[in-house]
Design a protein around this motif. Structure first.
Motif, PDB file in Angstrom:
ATOM      1  N   SER A  26       0.845  -1.198   0.000  1.00  0.00           N
ATOM      2  CA  SER A  26       0.000   0.000   0.000  1.00  0.00           C
ATOM      3  C   SER A  26       0.878   1.244   0.000  1.00  0.00           C
ATOM      4  O   SER A  26       2.020   1.224   0.455  1.00  0.00           O
ATOM      5  CB  SER A  26      -0.921  -0.011   1.207  1.00  0.00           C
ATOM      6  N   TYR A  27       0.348   2.331  -0.524  1.00  0.00           N
ATOM      7  CA  TYR A  27       1.121   3.570  -0.632  1.00  0.00           C
ATOM      8  C   TYR A  27       0.174   4.757  -0.672  1.00  0.00           C
ATOM      9  O   TYR A  27      -1.020   4.626  -0.899  1.00  0.00           O
ATOM     10  CB  TYR A  27       1.991   3.557  -1.894  1.00  0.00           C
ATOM     11  N   VAL A  28       0.727   5.929  -0.434  1.00  0.00           N
ATOM     12  CA  VAL A  28      -0.030   7.174  -0.520  1.00  0.00           C
ATOM     13  C   VAL A  28       0.281   7.781  -1.877  1.00  0.00           C
ATOM     14  O   VAL A  28       1.447   8.013  -2.213  1.00  0.00           O
ATOM     15  CB  VAL A  28       0.353   8.141   0.618  1.00  0.00           C
ATOM     16  N   ASP A  29      -0.769   8.024  -2.682  1.00  0.00           N
ATOM     17  CA  ASP A  29      -0.538   8.549  -4.043  1.00  0.00           C
ATOM     18  C   ASP A  29      -0.249  10.048  -4.009  1.00  0.00           C
ATOM     19  O   ASP A  29      -0.214  10.671  -2.940  1.00  0.00           O
ATOM     20  CB  ASP A  29      -1.712   8.204  -4.971  1.00  0.00           C
ATOM     21  N   ASP A  33      -4.143  10.250  -1.193  1.00  0.00           N
ATOM     22  CA  ASP A  33      -5.046   9.146  -0.850  1.00  0.00           C
ATOM     23  C   ASP A  33      -4.249   7.861  -0.681  1.00  0.00           C
ATOM     24  O   ASP A  33      -3.278   7.621  -1.397  1.00  0.00           O
ATOM     25  CB  ASP A  33      -6.106   8.947  -1.940  1.00  0.00           C
ATOM     26  N   LEU A  34      -4.692   7.058   0.254  1.00  0.00           N
ATOM     27  CA  LEU A  34      -4.042   5.772   0.478  1.00  0.00           C
ATOM     28  C   LEU A  34      -4.563   4.760  -0.530  1.00  0.00           C
ATOM     29  O   LEU A  34      -5.768   4.577  -0.671  1.00  0.00           O
ATOM     30  CB  LEU A  34      -4.314   5.283   1.895  1.00  0.00           C
ATOM     31  N   GLN A  35      -3.652   4.119  -1.236  1.00  0.00           N
ATOM     32  CA  GLN A  35      -3.998   3.070  -2.192  1.00  0.00           C
ATOM     33  C   GLN A  35      -3.659   1.731  -1.553  1.00  0.00           C
ATOM     34  O   GLN A  35      -2.569   1.570  -0.998  1.00  0.00           O
ATOM     35  CB  GLN A  35      -3.238   3.251  -3.514  1.00  0.00           C
ATOM     36  N   PRO A  36      -4.567   0.764  -1.597  1.00  0.00           N
ATOM     37  CA  PRO A  36      -4.316  -0.526  -0.938  1.00  0.00           C
ATOM     38  C   PRO A  36      -3.252  -1.334  -1.672  1.00  0.00           C
ATOM     39  O   PRO A  36      -3.000  -1.137  -2.860  1.00  0.00           O
ATOM     40  CB  PRO A  36      -5.679  -1.214  -0.998  1.00  0.00           C
ATOM     41  N   ARG A  52       1.777   2.943  -8.250  1.00  0.00           N
ATOM     42  CA  ARG A  52       2.219   1.559  -8.415  1.00  0.00           C
ATOM     43  C   ARG A  52       1.182   0.743  -9.176  1.00  0.00           C
ATOM     44  O   ARG A  52      -0.021   0.938  -9.018  1.00  0.00           O
ATOM     45  CB  ARG A  52       2.492   0.934  -7.054  1.00  0.00           C
ATOM     46  N   TYR A  53       1.678  -0.200  -9.970  1.00  0.00           N
ATOM     47  CA  TYR A  53       0.799  -1.096 -10.740  1.00  0.00           C
ATOM     48  C   TYR A  53       1.559  -2.385 -11.042  1.00  0.00           C
ATOM     49  O   TYR A  53       2.784  -2.458 -10.867  1.00  0.00           O
ATOM     50  CB  TYR A  53       0.332  -0.420 -12.035  1.00  0.00           C
ATOM     51  N   CYS A  54       0.833  -3.402 -11.487  1.00  0.00           N
ATOM     52  CA  CYS A  54       1.436  -4.689 -11.832  1.00  0.00           C
ATOM     53  C   CYS A  54       1.831  -4.673 -13.308  1.00  0.00           C
ATOM     54  O   CYS A  54       1.083  -4.178 -14.152  1.00  0.00           O
ATOM     55  CB  CYS A  54       0.458  -5.829 -11.587  1.00  0.00           C
TER      56      CYS A  54
END
Length: 197
Positions: A26-29, A33-36, A52-54
């Motif tokens: 998880s990270y803060v964009d 906002d917090l992204q899971p 972040r992405y896959c």
């Protein structure tokens, strides 16, 4: 038997493919906002620390350990006066809770604005301390008043009433200038009125 062997091989291959993927924590964009966090099966976590992405390209892989950690929960003292040191939250986590009970969480709605906390004390703690001091001073003032009143009564019992040359205790005119003084001349003798027949 060959059927079972083939099924086991396919199952192991499938599990290896699923388990070989990375986890994007998880990270803060960039908006705040917090992204899971997300599992990336058979792929890598790519992008930047705040996006972040896959992906399947090893050259685009993100080194997540180089990303800054989450917020820092400052040191605090809880309601039982136990002190807790400051601690770093994980990547994408916030310092949550209250000024006297802080913990790391991943929900921005529970985020604690630590600037509202006065060191280890909250504004309500300061208000409580001020109220306690006011009550303490009021009690001390009443006790001092009672001690002084008792001293005045004790002094009057031992020395008698203090009278001045112009007024007495109640404000009546007095001729005496010292308490319990004797008159300078004896009172006139009583003479009965003459008896007539």
């Amino acid at each position: 038997m060959a059927r079972w062997r083939g099924l086991v091989v396919w199952t192991v291959a499938l599990l290896a493919a699923v388990c070989s993927g990375e986890y994007c924590s998880s990270y803060v964009d960039s908006i705040g906002d917090l992204q899971p966090g997300v599992d990336c099966p058979s792929s890598y976590c790519c992008g930047t620390c705040d996006s972040r992405y896959c992906c399947s390209s090893p050259s685009s892989r993100l080194n997540q350990t180089a990303c800054p950690p989450g917020e820092k929960c400052k040191a605090f003292t809880d309601a039982t006066m136990s002190h807790y040191p400051a601690r770093e939250c994980g990547s994408g986590e916030y310092c949550c809770g209250a000024c006297v009970y802080r913990y790391c969480c991943s929900y921005s709605s529970l985020r604690l604005d630590q600037s509202d906390c006065l060191g280890s004390l909250t504004i309500s703690d300061v208000a409580g301390i001020v109220a306690g001091l006011v009550i303490f001073l009021a009690v001390v003032s009443v006790l001092v008043w009672f001690v002084r009143a008792r001293r005045r009564v004790t002094t009057m019992v031992h020395t008698g009433p203090i009278m001045t040359s112009t007024t007495g205790l109640i404000g009546s005119e007095v001729t005496s200038s010292f308490p319990y003084s004797q008159p300078s001349s004896p009172p006139p003798a009583y003479e009965p009125p003459p008896y007539s027949k």
